[in-house]
Enzyme design. Structure first.
Site: not given
Lengths: 323, 473
Positions: B322-324, B473
């Protein structure tokens, strides 16, 4: 035992009183700090540390001219009664010159002639916050706003004007970090040590690898400066400062020199500016202290060159100058 | 428009002055316009994306609520999730997957020519997508009713204090506040102002100064020493905490000034005693979202022990992703999933001590656990911040040499000196077991604290507005 709501309200009340007290204390401290002396840089710009008498020649520019032009060396090649004053202010761009000249005229200390020697890399940066916060008077701020600059920058400048600590935050922050005062370093001529690092296009600062640009705000104030000088019959001579080979090489692909020459031709045509040195002299690294500032060798060399160019000019009375 | 800029201060001052003079319904419409203007200042092109996402979820919410057939409801939800994640997947992961697919196929002897696209990531897409998803999932679960007003729902998604980097507010919590009149009280104003002030200290004094140190380490091309890696990890740990929790404090503070309550997103995370405790304290809005909508949907801990560990690992890997779109984030998720699984295994299989420890021994044991968890967290940040897996390998190898030069002590002392205000305040909050401990202190102590905060920002703050890490993000 206090009820939860009364505890919460007393907590809110304490916080409110603490915030108000803190705000009052900050205002009080800043009011007290306002009585502290301003530094030399600000005084120079505010025309508060001018020579007792109006100079014959005055250099105007930024730190490159401040450290690179030594009045004593320039005067050595001139007649004994001709005075030269280095009025360049470190960390400023061409936009500052207008306000400085305006004040000098008001004080009756306008020079007979001006040598404009700003670093062309300062033309693209708008130092509005510095100008408003450090130098401009309240009445002058309206002039600046009228030139269509960004409101947040002016707002920040006004905050700087109101707060001594905000105005000198970089210098005070440096002290807290255990470093020397940057502004005071810039104030003294850069001279002295030759830089030992070898610069190449790859290692120079990215700002020296860009095209020549003039921000609208800077252009507007440069025009006002030249108009003001013209109205007061003060001739302006333009002198382009030397650069090191890596800088010349770095900006070559961006047609920097050609655009700069075109810019000079334009102002020469419209404002009767005399070009003393229009091209960039490319001097080797032994003359430099860092990427742009001359060391003592370079400063002496440049000052002698400037002295020779001025010796060839006859300094006329202001009224005669524009004939 | 970053929170730590004069632009935002002027924008918010204008919004607040007008907002407080409008009646409640007009406040909502005005806030929606202001939120879209705020987002447009980043990139107006993506406003359409937010609007489409909002419109689809608003409509899906209504249909879901009206539909009685479970099978049909499930279908509608799947399509809604697919739509939202489709947007997210395209903008965020398209290039990552095509590049990796190409590498994989080449490893198998194929030579495909798959083009990657020049995709600009819309700011805050991960945040507002999750926010929007929670609305439809909650309606599907019959935990809330859909709102009748499109504008209220649009404001719930786009509310500017939290739109670009959270907290990921649950739909029912924020909608409930939007659909009722709010009151801007003196208490709201003082709490909001103190949150903003402290948030600015965390961002401008701690995070932005730490970024200079962390970047110097992580931007090295190689030749790391153990000491440098320790300094880099420590500086980044304070940078990311100061940056993200600072953003959250400012977001909560601005919302508070308008009478809204946004959830607490950080609860002294570096005082966590174990991995589970850490995730109850760090980015709480994301970890609870992942728990409620992903971990539980996967079966949570209802199945066998093995299945629970797999669920933990999967949840954290997806949380990392989800962060990247990078393998470092996947590895970071995997690392935290593994820590959670190991912790759960120890909890369930190692017998607990039956006799209580003496107070001193209990205290020593507690602080040992906190210190150990902090070191584990630091290594997690190394994985998170590393440019790629090669750099992670090089830095891990350097760490294992245990070569600490005297300059390391100086470097660590510098980090701790900058972070001293944060550390002292957090110790105070921890000892008092109260995140609002400062506002409970005597007036003079609070006053001194606020004056100190002001001068810390002015004298040591970084003013050339650094972007917030979580905006990417």
């Amino acid at each position: 035992m206090p009820s939860p709501s009364s505890t919460s309200s007393s907590k809110a009340d304490r916080a409110r009183r603490a915030l108000l007290l803190a705000a009052s204390l900050i205002v009080l401290l800043e009011t007290a700090f306002a009585f502290l002396p301003e530094n030399k840089l600000v005084k120079t710009f505010r025309a508060e540390s001018m020579p007792a008498q109006a100079p014959d020649w005055q250099i105007m520019g930024d730190s490159v001219a401040k450290g690179g032009v030594l009045p004593s060396q320039v005067m050595a090649g001139l007649a004994p009664d001709v005075s030269v004053h280095n009025g360049a202010v470190a960390g400023t761009g061409p936009e500052f010159a207008y306000f400085m000249l305006k004040r000098q005229i008001a004080l009756g200390k306008a020079p007979k002639a001006i040598i404009c020697a700003p670093s062309p890399h300062t033309f693209s940066s708008q130092r509005i916050a510095l100008l408003v916060g450090g130098y401009a008077r309240w009445g002058e701020i309206a002039n600046i706003v009228g030139l269509g600059v960004s409101t947040p920058e002016v707002a920040y400048g006004i905050l700087c004007k109101l707060s001594y600590t905000l105005r000198y935050r970089e210098q005070l922050g440096s002290l807290l970090r255990g470093r020397r005062l940057d502004a005071e370093e810039q104030e003294t001529p850069v001279g002295g040590e030759t830089q030992t690092k070898h610069f190449t296009v790859a290692t120079i600062h990215p700002m020296y690898k860009k095209a020549f640009q003039v921000a609208d705000f800077n252009r507007a104030l440069l025009e006002k400066f030249l108009d003001l000088a013209g109205r007061n019959q003060i001739p302006v001579y333009w002198f382009t400062m030397p650069v090191m080979p890596a800088v010349a090489e770095g900006r070559a692909p961006h047609h920097f020199d050609a655009d700069y020459t075109a810019f000079l031709a334009d102002i020469k045509q419209r404002h009767n500016v005399q070009i003393l040195q229009g091209d960039f002299l490319v001097w080797d690294e032994a003359n430099f202290h860092d990427m742009t500032h001359l060391n003592s060798t370079g400063a002496v060399r440049l000052s002698k060159l400037l002295g020779e160019k001025l010796a060839g000019l006859k300094l006329r009375a202001p009224a005669e100058a524009l004939k | 428009m970053l929170f730590n800029t004069i632009e935002f201060a002027l924008f918010f001052a204008f919004v607040w002055l007008l907002y407080t003079r409008l009646p409640w319904r007009a406040q909502n419409t005005f806030l929606l316009v202001a939120s879209y203007a705020f987002y447009a200042a980043w990139d107006y092109r993506f406003l359409a994306l937010i609007f489409i996402s909002t419109a689809v979820d608003f409509y899906v919410g209504k249909v879901l609520y009206r539909t009685t057939s479970d099978r049909r409801r499930k279908h509608i939800l799947y399509w809604s999730v697919l739509f939202n994640l489709g947007f997210l997947g395209f903008f965020k992961y398209f290039n990552f997957f095509t590049e990796n697919l190409q590498t994989l196929l080449m490893a198998w002897g194929f030579h495909p020519s798959i083009d990657t696209l020049q995709i600009v990531l819309p700011v805050g897409i991960s945040f507002y997508t999750f926010q929007s998803l929670s609305y439809t999932i909650d309606i599907y679960r019959r935990e809330m009713e859909p709102t009748g007003s499109f504008f209220d729902f649009a404001l719930n998604v786009a509310f500017f204090p939290h739109m670009v980097a959270g907290p990921i507010q649950r739909a029912h919590s924020l909608l409930d506040q939007i659909t009722r009149p709010r009151h801007v009280t003196a208490d709201n104003i003082t709490e909001g102002a103190t949150l903003i002030l402290w948030g600015l200290v965390k961002k401008m004094v701690i995070a932005d100064n730490m970024s200079l140190i962390a970047d110097a380490v992580f931007n090295q091309s190689g030749g790391f020493t153990a000491g440098q890696v320790w300094i880099g990890m420590l500086a980044f740990a304070f940078q990311i905490y100061g940056d993200f929790s600072g953003y959250t404090d400012i977001a909560r503070g601005t919302a508070k000034l308008m009478g809204f309550n946004l959830m607490v997103n950080f609860n002294l995370p570096y005082f966590a005693e174990n991995p589970q405790d850490f995730w109850r304290r760090w980015h709480i809005s994301l970890s609870t979202w992942l728990r409620d909508y992903l971990y539980i949907s996967l079966g949570g801990s209802r199945g066998s022990a093995g299945r629970t560990y797999v669920n933990l690992l999967l949840t954290m890997i997806l949380g990392g992703l989800w962060h990247g779109a990078a393998w470092t984030f996947v590895t970071w998720g995997c690392y935290h999933g593994a820590l959670l699984a190991i912790h759960r295994f120890i909890q369930q299989n190692v017998p607990r001590r039956t006799t209580p420890l003496s107070p001193i021994k209990a205290s020593v044991w507690k602080w040992t656990r906190i210190a150990f968890m902090f070191v584990l967290t630091l290594y997690g940040w190394l994985i998170f911040r590393a440019k790629n897996l090669d750099q992670l390998g090089a830095m891990t190898s350097a760490l294992l040499t245990f070569h600490i030069a005297p300059s390391t002590i100086w470097g660590i002392a510098k980090v701790l000196a900058y972070c001293a205000p944060l550390i002292v305040v957090q110790f105070f909050q921890y000892k008092r077991r109260d995140l609002d401990a400062i506002r409970s202190a005597p007036v003079l102590v609070q006053c001194g604290f606020y004056v100190l905060c002001f001068y810390l920002i002015v004298l040591l703050g970084v003013f050339n507005a650094q972007s917030f890490i979580y905006f990417q993000f």
